[in-house]
Structure formats: C-alpha cells, structure tokens
Motif scaffolding. Structure first.
Motif, mmCIF file in Angstrom:
data_model
loop_
_atom_site.group_PDB
_atom_site.id
_atom_site.type_symbol
_atom_site.label_atom_id
_atom_site.label_comp_id
_atom_site.label_asym_id
_atom_site.label_seq_id
_atom_site.Cartn_x
_atom_site.Cartn_y
_atom_site.Cartn_z
ATOM 1 N N ARG A 37 0.819 -1.216 0.000
ATOM 2 C CA ARG A 37 0.000 0.000 0.000
ATOM 3 C C ARG A 37 0.850 1.262 0.000
ATOM 4 N N ARG A 38 2.154 1.074 0.124
ATOM 5 C CA ARG A 38 3.103 2.182 0.158
ATOM 6 C C ARG A 38 2.731 3.203 1.237
ATOM 7 N N GLY A 39 2.492 2.695 2.418
ATOM 8 C CA GLY A 39 2.145 3.581 3.517
ATOM 9 C C GLY A 39 2.418 2.960 4.874
ATOM 10 N N LEU A 40 2.176 3.751 5.896
ATOM 11 C CA LEU A 40 2.375 3.310 7.271
ATOM 12 C C LEU A 40 1.130 2.633 7.815
ATOM 13 N N GLN A 41 1.341 1.674 8.668
ATOM 14 C CA GLN A 41 0.244 0.975 9.330
ATOM 15 C C GLN A 41 0.002 1.603 10.704
ATOM 16 N N ALA A 71 16.778 14.988 11.264
ATOM 17 C CA ALA A 71 17.654 14.581 10.168
ATOM 18 C C ALA A 71 16.865 14.219 8.908
ATOM 19 N N GLU A 72 15.692 13.645 9.075
ATOM 20 C CA GLU A 72 14.869 13.213 7.940
ATOM 21 C C GLU A 72 13.951 14.318 7.428
ATOM 22 N N LYS A 73 13.859 15.427 8.152
ATOM 23 C CA LYS A 73 12.907 16.486 7.820
ATOM 24 C C LYS A 73 13.122 17.095 6.433
ATOM 25 N N TYR A 80 10.232 7.312 5.762
ATOM 26 C CA TYR A 80 10.858 7.123 7.069
ATOM 27 C C TYR A 80 10.688 8.350 7.957
ATOM 28 N N ASN A 81 10.619 9.525 7.363
ATOM 29 C CA ASN A 81 10.347 10.736 8.125
ATOM 30 C C ASN A 81 8.981 10.628 8.795
#
Length: 100
Positions: A37-41, A71-73, A80-81
């Motif tokens: 789904r290319r997303g977060l659960q 760092a990911e911002k 991952y951000n």
C-alpha cells in the motif's frame, strides 16, 4: 528458612519486583511500512509496531527520536520521516506492546 539469619523467600520475591522496576527500559517503536500500500500501518495495535531501538531512559529515547526526525525532515516525501514522526517511546513493560 530459619528465622533470624537467613533471607526469607518472600524477601527475595520482593527484591525481584523492585529489580524489575529499576531495570525497566524504554523502547522506540514505530508503525510498520506496508510496501503493497506504500504507507504506514498507523492504525494497527502497538503490539504490531516495529521495535526500532532500546534505551535506558525516556530522555535518551525522546532525544534520539527528535534527532532522527530532524535529520529526515529535509525530505518531506521520505516515508521514514513520517514513520519516525509517528513513533513512540514506551516503557518496555507497557502492556500495549505486549498485546494486553
């Protein structure tokens, strides 16, 4: 056990509970990534979130979490951000991560 000189079993049991409380640590958990789904659960129970790292203090956990988010911002499209933005620092004995 003999009275007077020996440690009672109940004393050892109480020490065990105290030791567990003293040695409890903190875990950084984050929602799983669903590649299909290319997303977060994010809606899954915390017991299904991934264990990212372990810390001895809540402050250490929160500091690391903030560092990674910062760092990911720069890459707002980076999954991952978002993952770390939703991550949580929880005690390793939190019943929510055990599915209770």
């Amino acid at each position: 056990m003999r009275a007077g000189g020996n440690i009672e079993i109940t004393d050892l049991m109480r020490f065990g509970h105290l030791a567990a409380a003293v040695f409890a640590g903190w875990i950084l958990i984050a929602p799983s990534i669903d590649c299909a789904r290319r997303g977060l659960q994010r809606e899954t129970p915390l017991s299904e979130w991934e264990h990212m790292d372990t810390f001895t203090t809540q402050q250490g956990c929160e500091s690391y979490r903030a560092t990674v988010i910062e760092a990911e911002k720069a890459d707002s499209k980076n999954l991952y951000n978002a993952r770390y933005a939703y991550s949580l620092c929880v005690r390793d004995d939190d019943p929510r991560i055990k599915g209770e």
